[in-house]
Write a protein that holds these residues in place. Structure first.
Motif, mmCIF file in Angstrom:
data_model
loop_
_atom_site.group_PDB
_atom_site.id
_atom_site.type_symbol
_atom_site.label_atom_id
_atom_site.label_comp_id
_atom_site.label_asym_id
_atom_site.label_seq_id
_atom_site.Cartn_x
_atom_site.Cartn_y
_atom_site.Cartn_z
ATOM 1 N N ALA A 14 0.846 -1.191 0.000
ATOM 2 C CA ALA A 14 0.000 0.000 0.000
ATOM 3 C C ALA A 14 0.882 1.242 0.000
ATOM 4 C CB ALA A 14 -0.926 0.008 1.217
ATOM 5 N N LYS A 15 0.586 2.144 -0.917
ATOM 6 C CA LYS A 15 1.333 3.395 -1.020
ATOM 7 C C LYS A 15 0.344 4.544 -0.926
ATOM 8 C CE LYS A 15 2.302 5.180 -5.019
ATOM 9 N NZ LYS A 15 2.829 5.408 -6.392
ATOM 10 N N PHE A 16 0.598 5.474 -0.014
ATOM 11 C CA PHE A 16 -0.298 6.622 0.073
ATOM 12 C C PHE A 16 0.490 7.889 0.383
ATOM 13 C CE2 PHE A 16 -0.387 3.959 3.827
ATOM 14 C CZ PHE A 16 -0.292 4.792 4.925
ATOM 15 N N LYS A 17 -0.047 8.999 -0.074
ATOM 16 C CA LYS A 17 0.594 10.296 0.132
ATOM 17 C C LYS A 17 -0.474 11.383 0.090
ATOM 18 C CE LYS A 17 1.577 11.236 -4.750
ATOM 19 N NZ LYS A 17 2.622 11.608 -5.732
ATOM 20 N N THR A 18 -0.093 12.584 0.469
ATOM 21 C CA THR A 18 -1.037 13.686 0.475
ATOM 22 C C THR A 18 -0.507 14.858 -0.349
ATOM 23 O OG1 THR A 18 -0.084 14.674 2.476
ATOM 24 C CG2 THR A 18 -1.877 13.106 2.778
ATOM 25 N N VAL A 19 -1.434 15.644 -0.848
ATOM 26 C CA VAL A 19 -1.114 16.935 -1.443
ATOM 27 C C VAL A 19 -2.189 17.903 -0.957
ATOM 28 C CG1 VAL A 19 -2.416 16.469 -3.555
ATOM 29 C CG2 VAL A 19 -0.644 18.223 -3.562
ATOM 30 N N THR A 20 -1.791 19.117 -0.661
ATOM 31 C CA THR A 20 -2.753 20.124 -0.228
ATOM 32 C C THR A 20 -3.080 21.023 -1.409
ATOM 33 O OG1 THR A 20 -0.913 21.473 0.606
ATOM 34 C CG2 THR A 20 -2.084 20.092 2.191
ATOM 35 N N ILE A 21 -4.339 21.081 -1.750
ATOM 36 C CA ILE A 21 -4.814 21.804 -2.924
ATOM 37 C C ILE A 21 -5.364 23.160 -2.484
ATOM 38 C CG2 ILE A 21 -6.417 21.750 -4.868
ATOM 39 C CD1 ILE A 21 -6.453 18.628 -4.371
ATOM 40 N N VAL A 22 -4.917 24.209 -3.129
ATOM 41 C CA VAL A 22 -5.404 25.551 -2.833
ATOM 42 C C VAL A 22 -6.455 25.909 -3.876
ATOM 43 C CG1 VAL A 22 -4.805 27.969 -2.507
ATOM 44 C CG2 VAL A 22 -3.170 26.184 -1.863
ATOM 45 N N ASN A 23 -7.703 25.990 -3.448
ATOM 46 C CA ASN A 23 -8.816 26.337 -4.330
ATOM 47 C C ASN A 23 -9.201 27.794 -4.078
ATOM 48 O OD1 ASN A 23 -11.239 26.670 -5.697
ATOM 49 N ND2 ASN A 23 -12.052 24.678 -5.108
ATOM 50 N N PRO A 24 -9.034 28.676 -5.066
ATOM 51 C CA PRO A 24 -9.325 30.095 -4.843
ATOM 52 C C PRO A 24 -10.785 30.391 -4.530
ATOM 53 C CG PRO A 24 -8.922 29.671 -7.171
ATOM 54 C CD PRO A 24 -8.551 28.417 -6.434
ATOM 55 N N ASP A 25 -11.680 29.437 -4.802
ATOM 56 C CA ASP A 25 -13.101 29.657 -4.530
ATOM 57 C C ASP A 25 -13.495 29.353 -3.091
ATOM 58 O OD1 ASP A 25 -13.549 30.353 -7.218
ATOM 59 O OD2 ASP A 25 -13.833 28.248 -7.783
#
Length: 260
Positions: free
Chosen positions: A140-151
């Motif tokens: 199992a491979k997992f990771k995160t990314v934080t997304i910046v949504n201007p809305d």
């Protein structure tokens, strides 16, 4: 500007020494549902190998499920935090080394890498992982990314614009490389591919967001003046406004079908 996301080396890895405590305090956790899905897919494993335990962000749920964990971690400061945090929760052994330098006299029901797979410096990394997995066992491979949504909020819009102006290549984006990953798994004898994404929103003030960013080695590796300018702009423009970001956690799970 060097692409630090692709050029990870020991010098970049060593930067975790200075931010181990901050990493534990400010890095986001993984969704509970993710661990439930791994345990269901892997059919109640008894022993697991964790590649890159860090400060133990992904370790506790497996120990609480009664799984014996052997963990690899080259950074002793981070592994010390992890060991203290999970003490008494179950059976755990931590080996201070790089995964690609390790060899084991046994295989594991489950091998998992939480935000660490990209640090394995080997062209045959999936083959190395396959050697550690029981036949029919799970990787199992997992990771995160934080997304910046201007809305999402005024603060999010301001942060999005600051990234575009000062660090456009660092703007967190929602993207995936499923086809490339699937090919790598299959070539190493893995099948039964399952992919899942999890999304959660978090609210930051600007001081916490800056502290959060300073746990990412790629960000710390930027020129000091660039970081200071970026952080000053955030403080000046965003002020007391909330920054809402989306944490996307991606999970890949595969089963070992055959060995090389």
């Amino acid at each position: 500007m060097m692409d630090y996301y692709k050029n990870r080396d020991d010098a970049l890895r060593d930067r975790f020494n200075g931010v181990a405590n901050q990493y534990e305090e400010f890095r986001l956790s993984y969704p509970d549902e993710l661990f439930i899905d791994i345990l269901q897919y892997s059919k109640s494993p008894q022993v697991a190998l964790e590649i890159g335990i860090g400060t133990g962000k992904a370790t506790e749920p497996f120990l609480k499920a009664g799984i014996e964990v052997v963990a690899i971690e080259p950074n002793k400061r981070m592994s010390d935090i992890a060991l203290k945090k999970v003490e008494g929760l179950g059976t755990i052994e931590i080996i201070n080394a790089k995964f690609e330098d390790c060899s084991f006299d046994r295989t594991f029901d489950l091998v998992y890498a939480a935000s660490s797979f990209q640090w394995i410096k080997s062209e045959n990394r999936m083959e190395l992982i396959g050697r550690c997995v029981n036949m029919g066992g799970t990787f199992a491979k997992f990771k995160t990314v934080t997304i910046v949504n201007p809305d999402d909020s005024f603060g999010s819009e301001a942060l999005f614009n600051i990234y575009n102006d000062l660090l456009p290549e660092y703007l967190p984006k929602d993207h995936s490389s499923k086809v490339k990953a699937l090919n790598e798994y299959e070539q190493a004898g893995f099948g039964g591919y399952k992919h899942k994404d999890y999304y959660r929103k978090y609210t930051f003030d600007f001081t916490r967001y800056i502290a959060f960013m300073n746990t990412y080695t790629e960000y710390l590796a930027l020129d000091k003046d660039i970081r200071e300018n970026f952080e000053k702009r955030i403080a000046m423009v965003i002020g007391d406004e909330d920054i809402i970001i989306t944490q996307k956690c991606t999970l890949d799970m595969v089963t070992l079908k055959s060995r090389y």
